[in-house]
Design an enzyme around this catalytic site. Structure first.
Site, PDB file in Angstrom:
ATOM      1  N   GLU A 113      75.727  64.451 -70.624  1.00  0.00           N
ATOM      2  CA  GLU A 113      76.118  66.017 -69.857  1.00  0.00           C
ATOM      3  C   GLU A 113      76.421  65.840 -68.293  1.00  0.00           C
ATOM      4  O   GLU A 113      76.206  64.616 -67.849  1.00  0.00           O
ATOM      5  CB  GLU A 113      74.896  66.842 -69.936  1.00  0.00           C
ATOM      6  CG  GLU A 113      74.541  67.429 -71.247  1.00  0.00           C
ATOM      7  CD  GLU A 113      73.464  68.442 -71.193  1.00  0.00           C
ATOM      8  OE1 GLU A 113      72.677  68.730 -70.354  1.00  0.00           O
ATOM      9  OE2 GLU A 113      73.214  68.946 -72.461  1.00  0.00           O
ATOM     10  N   HIS A 236      74.814  78.705 -63.942  1.00  0.00           N
ATOM     11  CA  HIS A 236      75.414  77.745 -65.233  1.00  0.00           C
ATOM     12  C   HIS A 236      77.001  77.995 -65.135  1.00  0.00           C
ATOM     13  O   HIS A 236      77.312  79.437 -65.044  1.00  0.00           O
ATOM     14  CB  HIS A 236      74.776  78.104 -66.285  1.00  0.00           C
ATOM     15  CG  HIS A 236      75.104  77.288 -67.259  1.00  0.00           C
ATOM     16  ND1 HIS A 236      76.199  76.971 -68.175  1.00  0.00           N
ATOM     17  CD2 HIS A 236      74.401  76.310 -68.139  1.00  0.00           C
ATOM     18  CE1 HIS A 236      76.380  76.002 -68.972  1.00  0.00           C
ATOM     19  NE2 HIS A 236      74.950  75.413 -68.948  1.00  0.00           N
ATOM     20  N   ARG A 282      76.615  70.674 -62.110  1.00  0.00           N
ATOM     21  CA  ARG A 282      76.899  72.224 -62.358  1.00  0.00           C
ATOM     22  C   ARG A 282      77.380  72.947 -61.023  1.00  0.00           C
ATOM     23  O   ARG A 282      78.231  73.883 -61.094  1.00  0.00           O
ATOM     24  CB  ARG A 282      75.470  72.936 -62.650  1.00  0.00           C
ATOM     25  CG  ARG A 282      75.420  72.462 -64.323  1.00  0.00           C
ATOM     26  CD  ARG A 282      74.025  73.172 -64.543  1.00  0.00           C
ATOM     27  NE  ARG A 282      73.883  72.789 -65.981  1.00  0.00           N
ATOM     28  CZ  ARG A 282      72.671  73.060 -66.973  1.00  0.00           C
ATOM     29  NH1 ARG A 282      71.866  73.486 -66.070  1.00  0.00           N
ATOM     30  NH2 ARG A 282      72.677  72.720 -68.199  1.00  0.00           N
ATOM     31  N   HIS A 343      71.106  81.019 -63.632  1.00  0.00           N
ATOM     32  CA  HIS A 343      70.590  80.259 -64.613  1.00  0.00           C
ATOM     33  C   HIS A 343      69.270  79.737 -64.345  1.00  0.00           C
ATOM     34  O   HIS A 343      68.302  79.902 -65.248  1.00  0.00           O
ATOM     35  CB  HIS A 343      71.703  79.032 -65.073  1.00  0.00           C
ATOM     36  CG  HIS A 343      71.317  78.274 -66.313  1.00  0.00           C
ATOM     37  ND1 HIS A 343      71.043  78.818 -67.557  1.00  0.00           N
ATOM     38  CD2 HIS A 343      70.872  77.055 -66.498  1.00  0.00           C
ATOM     39  CE1 HIS A 343      70.399  77.946 -68.216  1.00  0.00           C
ATOM     40  NE2 HIS A 343      70.424  76.758 -67.613  1.00  0.00           N
ATOM     41  N   ARG A 378      69.666  70.876 -59.910  1.00  0.00           N
ATOM     42  CA  ARG A 378      69.092  70.266 -60.864  1.00  0.00           C
ATOM     43  C   ARG A 378      69.958  69.906 -61.812  1.00  0.00           C
ATOM     44  O   ARG A 378      70.935  70.300 -62.341  1.00  0.00           O
ATOM     45  CB  ARG A 378      68.349  71.587 -61.929  1.00  0.00           C
ATOM     46  CG  ARG A 378      67.517  71.102 -63.162  1.00  0.00           C
ATOM     47  CD  ARG A 378      66.769  72.032 -63.880  1.00  0.00           C
ATOM     48  NE  ARG A 378      67.846  72.870 -64.552  1.00  0.00           N
ATOM     49  CZ  ARG A 378      68.431  72.981 -65.751  1.00  0.00           C
ATOM     50  NH1 ARG A 378      68.296  71.944 -66.370  1.00  0.00           N
ATOM     51  NH2 ARG A 378      69.134  73.939 -66.098  1.00  0.00           N
TER      52      ARG A 378
END
Length: 535
Positions: A113, A236, A282, A343, A378
């Site tokens: 990811e 997100h 992100r 998110h 994060r």
């Protein structure tokens, strides 16, 4: 008023709360509160997976470095090392509990990811959170020392200082029973907050059941705990945009497996913002989408994985495939319309490496806590990892603290609602909540300015006065409790954002577009912070 007593009260029934409960010794009685049904928490909807070093080509140092880089170098090294090094053991514990992670031949399939330098994300197809939650619920229900309570929302923590008993310590909570519409008393020798984050403060968020209302953060703040870095709200990048869709997140793993972001006219754009393109962290991806949407005046962008074989898409993303198909979108043939959405809350209640807060007997874990793990942003799939690692650490610390028999519970007054009445103006709650999440989205969203933050502060002051007056005169309800907490946490988010005079990670302000050479956390101290105990 019903009264319940236990060794440990865990407020929150997601991955963090249930991991803590299941790691307690069997001789300790635990009560676990779920705000709704056990399946309705944020964990259930986590799609991507859980990050851990399992590939022989990968190394712990790589995961540590990726976490620090994604966090814009603001992560606390001790927390990052603790989480990453203990991560594989925590994931193995999940495997031992029966979580059915996807396998490829004789090994677990690892995906990659955004922000990760290697494939290290274990997953259960594209419904990892559901697989973990189902497994932990099953194990908790069969544990003789754990009692689960559904449809219970905590109102406020009870401390010895509030009771006028000298040295501060948390001894329980007043809890609203949604079935009986009454307030119960839960007492415990130790309390663990695992209530999740506060993304419900924003107009667009990825919580299908609206659970992330900042309950634990607000209660801890009112009780006298410090909070930190609440300006870092992760948006997100890919949230399904559809008028008939209710809160549906499109997993980052799609980009990890080759998904491409495009404007509605089919033009790619991520390469113009970061050399990692779709695999950038992100915050970068969300800002890029937000910029492009404003630049060209579109309401969404496209996430396209249709160039991959149809069988590959259906095998790796069955949940997303079926959900989109229900809405008339065949992702094997056409792109998915997406927008950013609130998110994850990277800041929270300040804790040590074991989840201990400023107040004796009160712990915070998971998204509720600020451990320093995430820094300013994060890293994908570190959230479930944090839940498992810190859930286990907190349980071990609690077990150590409760080895000796404790003193009797203090006398605690019953919840007094004799001076309040049933509300005939519930419309105020819905109107205030709508106003809150709209100005938080407009003024405290992906891109900020000092002027926007000042406007938000002005509105939050007015809302605070109105909600406090309402709370003092009417009987509590689930929505009033949540709104009170959301207003509290929104104010903390704004105050933290005002203190950060730089752009870093998830906090981007046009007034201070550069990173400061100094690394610092934005710590807020409540007026009732007890320096004698916490120092």
């Amino acid at each position: 008023m019903a009264r319940f007593e236990a060794d440990v009260l865990i407020i929150g029934s997601g991955a963090a709360g249930l991991t803590a409960a299941l790691n307690l010794p069997s001789n300790l009685k635990a009560h676990v509160l779920s705000k709704g049904k056990l399946e309705h928490g944020a964990t259930w909807w986590a799609q991507g997976g859980i990050a851990g070093v399992f590939d022989p080509k990968d190394q712990t140092e790589n995961h540590i470095n990726d976490t620090l880089v994604a966090g814009a170098n603001l992560g606390h090294l001790d927390s990052v090392q603790h989480t990453v090094k203990d991560g594989p053991k925590g994931i193995q514990w999940l495997i031992d509990q029966g979580v059915p992670f996807t396998r490829q031949e004789e090994q677990y399939h690892l995906t990659r990811e955004g922000g990760h330098s290697h494939r290290r994300v274990l997953h259960s197809a594209d419904a990892t959170g559901k697989a973990i939650q189902q497994t932990l619920i099953s194990q908790a229900k069969s544990a003789s020392n754990i009692e689960l309570f559904e449809d219970r929302i905590a109102i406020d923590l009870i401390t010895r200082r509030k009771l006028g008993l000298g040295e501060d310590a948390c001894v329980g909570a007043y809890v609203y029973n949604q079935e009986t519409e009454s307030v119960d008393l839960f007492l415990a020798r130790t309390i663990i907050l695992a209530t999740g984050g506060a993304s419900k403060a924003y107009l667009y968020n990825t919580n299908p059941n609206g659970v992330a209302s900042g309950d634990g953060i607000a209660m801890a703040w009112r009780a006298g705990c410090r909070v930190a870095n609440l300006e870092f709200n992760q948006f997100h990048p890919t949230y399904l945009y559809h008028p008939k869709a209710q809160s549906f997140l499109v997993t980052e793993a799609i980009r990890g497996e080759g998904g491409i972001l495009k404007l509605p006219n089919g033009t790619r754009f991520m390469h113009r913002f970061d050399e990692r393109a779709e695999l950038a962290p992100r915050d970068i991806v969300a800002r890029a989408i937000d910029f492009e949407m404003k630049r060209v005046g579109c309401e969404y962008v496209h996430l396209d994985i249709s160039h991959k074989p149809a069988d590959f898409i259906k095998e790796h993303f069955p949940t997303i495939y079926e959900r989109c198909l229900e809405l008339g979108i065949d992702i094997t043939k056409e792109p998915i319309p997406v927008v950013p959405a609130a998110h994850y809350t990277c800041g929270g209640v300040m804790t040590d490496i074991n989840g201990q807060t400023d107040i004796k007997g009160l712990f915070a874990i998971g998204e509720t806590a600020f451990t320093g793990l995430h820094g300013a942003n994060r890293l994908a799939s570190n959230s479930l990892l944090e839940c498992v690692v810190y859930g286990k650490s907190a349980a071990e610390q609690v077990a150590s603290l409760l080895q000796e028999s404790g003193e009797a519970f203090p006398e605690v007054p019953n919840w007094d609602d004799s001076q309040v009445v049933n509300s005939d103006e519930d419309v105020i709650i819905s109107h205030n909540w709508d106003e809150l999440r709209r100005f938080m989205w407009d003024y405290v969203g992906i891109v900020r300015t000092d002027k926007r933050l000042q406007r938000a502060q002005h509105r939050i002051d007015l809302l605070n006065d109105e909600i406090n007056e309402y709370y003092s005169n009417y009987k509590v309800s689930k929505y009033l409790i949540e709104l009170r907490n959301l207003v509290t946490v929104s104010e903390l988010i704004i105050r933290c954002a005002m203190k950060r005079t730089e752009s870093r990670g998830l906090h981007y302000t046009l007034d201070y577009p550069e990173q400061s050479p100094d690394l610092y956390d934005t710590v807020l101290v409540p007026e009732n912070y007890f320096w004698g105990v916490n120092a």
